[in-house]
Design a protein around this motif. Structure first.
Motif, mmCIF file in Angstrom:
data_model
loop_
_atom_site.group_PDB
_atom_site.id
_atom_site.type_symbol
_atom_site.label_atom_id
_atom_site.label_comp_id
_atom_site.label_asym_id
_atom_site.label_seq_id
_atom_site.Cartn_x
_atom_site.Cartn_y
_atom_site.Cartn_z
ATOM 1 N N TRP B 10 -0.449 -3.219 -2.865
ATOM 2 C CA TRP B 10 -0.689 -3.049 -4.051
ATOM 3 C C TRP B 10 -1.482 -3.581 -5.083
ATOM 4 C CZ3 TRP B 10 -0.007 -4.921 -9.223
ATOM 5 C CH2 TRP B 10 -0.287 -3.984 -9.871
ATOM 6 N N LEU B 47 7.158 -2.539 -7.915
ATOM 7 C CA LEU B 47 7.540 -1.718 -6.860
ATOM 8 C C LEU B 47 8.315 -0.985 -6.682
ATOM 9 C CD1 LEU B 47 3.893 -3.869 -5.037
ATOM 10 C CD2 LEU B 47 3.903 -0.985 -5.970
ATOM 11 N N GLY B 50 9.913 2.099 -8.878
ATOM 12 C CA GLY B 50 9.003 2.758 -8.755
ATOM 13 C C GLY B 50 8.595 2.746 -10.020
ATOM 14 N N ARG B 52 5.299 1.264 -10.368
ATOM 15 C CA ARG B 52 3.940 1.153 -9.813
ATOM 16 C C ARG B 52 4.360 1.926 -8.820
ATOM 17 N NH1 ARG B 52 4.157 -0.126 -14.130
ATOM 18 N NH2 ARG B 52 3.011 -2.416 -15.487
ATOM 19 N N LYS B 53 3.122 2.140 -7.650
ATOM 20 C CA LYS B 53 2.948 2.698 -7.211
ATOM 21 C C LYS B 53 2.551 2.065 -5.515
ATOM 22 C CE LYS B 53 4.800 7.143 -7.943
ATOM 23 N NZ LYS B 53 5.904 6.767 -7.920
ATOM 24 N N ARG B 55 0.400 0.873 -2.759
ATOM 25 C CA ARG B 55 -1.625 1.406 -2.094
ATOM 26 C C ARG B 55 -0.771 2.361 -0.431
ATOM 27 N NH1 ARG B 55 -7.033 -1.244 -1.882
ATOM 28 N NH2 ARG B 55 -7.440 -0.901 -3.785
ATOM 29 N N ASP B 65 13.009 6.326 1.863
ATOM 30 C CA ASP B 65 11.755 6.102 1.073
ATOM 31 C C ASP B 65 11.819 6.323 -0.520
ATOM 32 O OD1 ASP B 65 8.639 6.050 0.335
ATOM 33 O OD2 ASP B 65 8.699 6.445 2.091
ATOM 34 N N THR B 67 8.843 7.325 -2.360
ATOM 35 C CA THR B 67 8.005 7.671 -2.883
ATOM 36 C C THR B 67 8.213 9.207 -2.228
ATOM 37 O OG1 THR B 67 7.748 8.023 -0.145
ATOM 38 C CG2 THR B 67 6.346 7.358 -1.904
ATOM 39 N N ARG B 71 11.962 10.132 -9.590
ATOM 40 C CA ARG B 71 12.209 9.040 -10.989
ATOM 41 C C ARG B 71 13.697 8.874 -11.097
ATOM 42 N NH1 ARG B 71 8.372 6.677 -13.929
ATOM 43 N NH2 ARG B 71 7.441 8.560 -13.439
#
Lengths: 350, 254
Positions: B10, B47, B50, B52-53, B55, B65, B67, B71
């Protein structure tokens, strides 16, 4: 520690106290509106008011003079309902902005949204922007959005943060007020200039039913959107990351609610001009009564805002005989000392 | 695994803050994140919950996972206590802790008995039940931190992330907060500055340096004189404490 601090809210968790508050504010608003309809250069008894309203709403056929019927329905009732809608919408906008931006000083007036709306309205009214297609309200709405985007961008560019947005709002207000003055002094004739200046201080004269048909639904929709997000607004108490970690879709909520705020402000400013202090003072007064939870705060804000604005309109019409004060003058004259009192009551040990 | 982070990168602007980190925490264990200022501890915590996302790389809660998790689902499972989050609003302790129920309630569903029970249990855990109606701005730093932890517990999380929870607290409150977290029946990841406190309370440690994990494992394996010299630039003398049988670090100025 003072008693006020250990007992922060007047209405606590007792359901009957909340019910009584709800009932009494609704009754008080009804009473203030009746009063606003009765009081004026021609004073009309409350009974006549009730008859005139019944004639129009329920098709009743009370015998009334056409003049009384006309004054009640076409002039004073529309004006009172407009005042109530504007008061509710501005107070809601203040409450939303204070929660989202986490700044007790945030309100549409301070953040330059009102100034932008004024510039937009004046551009349409005097410069004839939009070739007659754009209405005054559309102009005000576009102005409000431009002002808000500009102020947000300036605040973000200055590093974000709650204090930055207030400073950016001050800069934005100055810019848009200057633009408004520039348009008025360079392009308006004397009559237009006088009309605009009165309108910039806030004025309910000339309000018609078409204005109410715009303002009341906007206030209602704004209220419903805000109520749907009441818990999201609560979640912002400890900041943006705290809200996000509580599962709030922070960006979506901010866009929806800031959009609703800009819409409400623009709609109201386009009809009644920019009226300060309502958005700032009413939420603080409401928090003092029901506490910080938005589920109770938002309806309380809307009701107190409506009552306050109708009352301010009455005062603006009767305080000087034969003359109507701009309502913005009245809200500021009453709002500023009220705000000082709230600050004093809610003072905390240094 | 309760939380597993594999090969996560990130960056903020052009600076790589989290530079290929992999760590794992077993259910119910307490992982201490150590490292100098700017080593990526706070970013890694953000991170994992969640905020921040990443990279690239995969962060999983249980087997999922993040992603692929909405939320709201993350918020029902992971609670995050930031450093020094405060408010200007006149909220009470109870108001603040009730916010923890936010992810479990719909926008219109009323407050229910489960919510009440969760809030009361959380207040009991941190010993603030009898202070429920006290105002936030009258609380001390340690009390505020306890309220934040109670708010996080009211979320009923499986994983609790804490960013330097002992910052600005006196030693009594530092010990109190960490022993509270160690007792809790949740997986926890705690960013810490004090190496001795980390050695005392954490089941495992991960040491971060310039966005990479430079050591990970049991405290007695991780905390060595060489590592402390490399990462923190400080000469240390480490012994096994006769009192609590954990590592005890003393610093040398010569």
């Amino acid at each position: 520690m003072s008693l006020a601090l250990s007992q922060p809210v007047l209405i606590g968790r007792w359901w009957w106290a909340r019910l009584a508050l709800a009932a009494s504010t609704i009754l008080l608003l009804g009473f203030m509106i009746s009063l606003a309809v009765s009081i004026g250069e021609i004073s009309i008894p409350l009974a006549t008011t009730a008859k005139a309203v019944a004639n129009r709403l329920f098709g009743a056929s009370f015998e009334l003079s056409r003049i009384h019927q006309g004054i009640v329905w076409d002039y004073r009732l529309s004006r009172a309902l407009m005042a109530a809608s504007a008061g509710a919408a501005l107070a809601l906008s203040g409450a939303i902005l204070q929660a989202l931006l986490r700044n007790p000083l945030a309100e549409p007036y301070v953040l330059g949204i009102s100034a932008g709306a004024s510039t937009g309205a004046v551009a349409v009214m005097i410069l004839g922007f939009g070739y007659g297609v754009l209405t005054l309200s559309t102009g005000a709405f576009i102005g409000a959005i431009i002002a808000f985007v500009l102020v947000s961008a300036l605040a973000a560019g200055a590093g974000g943060g709650a204090d930055r947005i207030i400073l950016a709002g001050v800069a934005g207000s100055q810019l848009f007020n200057a633009l408004t003055s520039y348009i008025v002094t360079t392009s308006a004739n004397a009559e237009q200039a006088r009309g605009v200046m009165f309108w910039l201080l806030g004025s309910l004269s000339g309000v018609r039913w078409t204005d109410v048909y715009l303002a009341a639904p906007v206030a209602l929709v704004g209220f419903l959107i805000a109520m749907f997000h009441a818990r999201a607004l609560d979640a912002f108490t400890f900041g943006i990351d705290a809200a996000a970690s509580l599962g709030i879709a922070v960006n979506r909520v901010r866009i929806v609610l800031l959009g609703a705020t800009a819409l409400m402000t623009a709609a109201m400013v386009s009809v009644v001009g920019s009226i300060g202090f309502v958005g700032l003072v009413i939420p603080h007064a409401a928090r003092f009564i029901v506490g910080p939870g938005h589920g109770r705060l938002l309806p309380t804000c809307a009701m107190i805002g409506a009552i306050f604005m109708v009352a301010a309109d009455i005062v603006s019409r009767v305080i000087i005989p034969q003359q109507i004060l701009p309502i913005g003058v009245v809200t500021a004259l009453f709002g500023a000392p009220a705000f000082a009192l709230i600050l004093y009551k809610a003072r905390r040990p240094a | 695994m309760s939380v597993s982070v594999s090969d996560v990168y990130w960056s903020a602007g052009n600076t790589m803050i989290v530079n290929g980190i992999s760590i794992e925490v077993s259910p119910g264990k307490m992982l201490g994140l150590l490292g100098p200022n700017g080593s990526g501890k706070s970013s890694l915590l953000r991170l994992i919950c969640g905020l921040r996302k990443a990279r690239s790389g995969v962060i999983a809660l249980g087997d999922t996972d993040i992603t692929r998790m909405p939320r709201l689902d993350i918020a029902r499972r992971v609670a995050f206590v930031e450093q020094q989050a405060t408010t200007e609003m006149q909220v009470t302790v109870l108001d603040a802790v009730r916010l923890g129920r936010t992810p479990h309630r719909g926008p219109l569903s009323p407050w229910n008995l489960v919510d009440d029970a969760a809030v009361n249990a959380a207040l009991d855990h941190v010993g603030m039940r009898d202070r429920a109606h006290q105002l936030w701005h009258t609380l001390s730093g340690g009390e505020r931190q306890r309220v934040h932890i109670a708010r996080a517990l009211a979320q009923m999380p499986k994983e609790l992330l804490l960013d330097e929870p002992t910052n600005h607290l006196d030693i009594q409150h530092q010990l109190e907060i960490l022993s509270l977290v160690a007792r809790l029946p949740v997986t926890s990841i705690v960013a810490l500055h004090d190496l001795n406190l980390a050695a005392m309370f954490c089941d495992t440690l991960a040491v971060l340096h310039r966005g990479k994990v430079v050591a990970a494992g049991a405290p007695e394996d991780v905390l060595t004189e060489e590592l402390i010299a490399d990462v923190f630039g400080v000469r240390a003398f480490i012994e096994c404490s006769a009192h609590h049988r954990r590592r005890h670090i003393q610093y040398r100025l010569d």
